[in-house]
Motif scaffolding. Structure first.
Motif, short mmCIF file in Angstrom:
data_model
loop_
_atom_site.label_atom_id
_atom_site.label_comp_id
_atom_site.label_asym_id
_atom_site.label_seq_id
_atom_site.Cartn_x
_atom_site.Cartn_y
_atom_site.Cartn_z
N TYR A 161 0.85 -1.20 0.00
CA TYR A 161 0.00 0.00 0.00
C TYR A 161 0.88 1.24 0.00
CZ TYR A 161 -3.39 3.50 1.56
OH TYR A 161 -4.17 4.62 1.67
N VAL A 162 0.71 2.10 -1.02
CA VAL A 162 1.50 3.32 -1.15
C VAL A 162 0.57 4.49 -1.43
CG1 VAL A 162 3.36 4.50 -2.39
CG2 VAL A 162 3.44 2.01 -2.10
N PRO A 163 0.34 5.39 -0.45
CA PRO A 163 -0.50 6.57 -0.70
C PRO A 163 0.07 7.39 -1.86
CG PRO A 163 -0.06 6.32 1.64
CD PRO A 163 0.85 5.36 0.93
N ARG A 164 -0.79 7.95 -2.69
CA ARG A 164 -0.35 8.72 -3.84
C ARG A 164 -1.14 10.03 -3.91
NH1 ARG A 164 -1.49 5.24 -7.29
NH2 ARG A 164 -3.37 6.12 -8.23
N PRO A 165 -0.46 11.19 -3.85
CA PRO A 165 -1.16 12.47 -3.86
C PRO A 165 -1.78 12.81 -5.20
CG PRO A 165 1.20 12.82 -3.91
CD PRO A 165 1.00 11.36 -3.70
N GLU A 166 -1.25 12.27 -6.31
CA GLU A 166 -1.78 12.61 -7.62
C GLU A 166 -3.18 12.05 -7.81
OE1 GLU A 166 1.07 11.00 -7.17
OE2 GLU A 166 2.58 12.53 -7.59
N LYS A 167 -3.97 12.77 -8.61
CA LYS A 167 -5.31 12.30 -8.92
C LYS A 167 -5.23 11.13 -9.89
CE LYS A 167 -7.63 16.78 -8.37
NZ LYS A 167 -8.48 17.80 -9.04
N GLY A 168 -6.34 10.45 -10.05
CA GLY A 168 -6.40 9.35 -11.01
C GLY A 168 -6.10 8.00 -10.40
N LEU A 176 -1.02 -4.69 -11.08
CA LEU A 176 -0.60 -6.09 -11.04
C LEU A 176 0.91 -6.21 -11.30
CD1 LEU A 176 -1.70 -8.97 -10.76
CD2 LEU A 176 -2.00 -9.02 -13.24
N ALA A 177 1.44 -5.37 -12.18
CA ALA A 177 2.87 -5.45 -12.52
C ALA A 177 3.76 -4.90 -11.41
CB ALA A 177 3.14 -4.69 -13.82
N THR A 178 3.35 -3.79 -10.79
CA THR A 178 4.19 -3.15 -9.78
C THR A 178 3.96 -3.70 -8.38
OG1 THR A 178 2.55 -1.39 -9.41
CG2 THR A 178 4.24 -1.01 -11.10
N ARG A 179 2.81 -4.37 -8.20
CA ARG A 179 2.43 -4.94 -6.89
C ARG A 179 2.37 -3.85 -5.81
NH1 ARG A 179 1.33 -10.69 -6.95
NH2 ARG A 179 1.49 -11.07 -9.20
N LYS A 180 1.93 -2.66 -6.18
CA LYS A 180 1.75 -1.60 -5.21
C LYS A 180 0.69 -0.63 -5.71
CE LYS A 180 5.58 1.23 -6.99
NZ LYS A 180 6.90 1.85 -6.66
N GLY A 181 0.13 0.14 -4.78
CA GLY A 181 -0.86 1.12 -5.17
C GLY A 181 -1.66 1.61 -3.98
N THR A 182 -2.70 2.39 -4.27
CA THR A 182 -3.58 2.93 -3.24
C THR A 182 -4.82 2.04 -3.13
OG1 THR A 182 -4.83 4.29 -4.78
CG2 THR A 182 -2.80 5.25 -3.87
#
Length: 305
Positions: A161-168, A176-182
């Protein structure tokens, strides 16, 4: 039945006074058998010239605000009190014909579920399909609820789990490829995966809180996203891949939509000098008011995630 006090403040800051176009606000929790609103107030500054309420195609409560004043700051302050009745996993009662996968939705339900089964993202190499099929057993019958629970827990366990300030939102293939996201990236991935298996699924935007000191949820301090899958006999069942949980324990629904872009909490326009926009911050504060949860409090202020 936990009693919650919820504060959701979104603040836009500008270098110079700007004019505001129409804004669409979707922050009022949905009324349901498991969510009972006691009080809900929405304060907007500067004061709009008009605010009207409507229900969208999914039954979400939406406020439409228009403005006739310029300002250097625009603030949306939502204050809610509600009673929340979490549904436990053992209460998921699936019709006998759907307890093992694969199954087919009934002819009565299928016409209304079709758009929620349709895929929304291109997958030319069938990567999402292949990943989803890993949860279908090859050594015997596949239990429907166990399969969906396993997928939910796997995203929680194998992805970062990686918080991301950018929209979208990332594409499900990228997640699936990076195995990370919000949380919203995980929700989109799981929706596409279960749709690849023939399930009807929807995107949920709302809030997450810690039901007890022992249960620490990820994704607080901002709006949260998860998934609903339609299971005959129990209807729409909640799955939160960010926290690896099934059911709505610790989850408060605000918006239900077929696609993430239909569930944006606040959207609108402004006009003014180029470069006027400075910042946007979101603060979500949830307090459990009932005696059993005394001392439990979740508060955090973050950039838009």
């Amino acid at each position: 039945m936990p009693s919650l006090t919820l504060s959701h403040v979104t603040r836009y800051s500008y270098r110079h006074p700007v004019a505001f176009g129409e804004h669409r606000i979707m922050v009022r929790p949905r009324e349901s058998f498991d969510q009972h609103l006691i009080n809900a107030q929405l304060t907007i500054s500067p004061e709009p010239s008009d605010v009207r309420w409507l229900q969208d195609v999914f039954g979400n409560s939406v406020a439409i605000a228009t403005f006739d004043k310029r300002a250097k700051e625009l603030v949306f302050d939502s204050r809610v009190q509600l009673l929340h009745t979490p549904a436990e996993l053992q209460n998921v009662d699936i019709e006998r014909y759907a307890r093992l996968y694969p199954f087919t939705y009934s002819s009565e339900e299928m016409p209304d579920l079709l758009r929620s089964i349709e895929r929304q993202h291109h997958d030319p190499l069938r990567q999402i399909d292949s990943w989803a099929r890993r949860f279908v057993r090859t050594d015997g019958p596949t239990d429907t609820l166990a399969m969906l629970s396993d997928m939910t827990a796997t995203i929680r366990r194998e992805f970062t789990y990686v918080p991301r300030p950018e929209k979208g939102t990332q594409s499900p293939i990228e997640t699936l490829a990076t195995r990370k996201g919000t949380c919203r990236d995980y929700a989109v991935l799981m929706i596409e995966a279960v749709r690849a298996l023939g399930f009807a699924a929807r995107f949920i935007s709302g809030y997450v809180y810690n039901p007890s000191a022992r249960e620490q949820r990820t994704g607080g301090g901002n709006t949260h996203a998860w998934v609903r899958v339609y299971l005959p006999g129990s209807g729409w069942v909640e799955f939160d891949p960010t926290n690896g949980i099934v059911g709505n324990r610790g989850l408060v629904r605000v918006a239900v939509a077929r696609d993430i872009y239909q569930a944006v909490p606040i959207s609108g326009t402004w006009s003014g000098f180029p470069g006027s926009f400075l910042d946007m911050t979101v603060s979500v504060d949830i307090t459990l008011d009932d005696a059993d949860a005394a001392g439990q409090h979740s508060a955090q202020t973050l950039k838009q995630a």
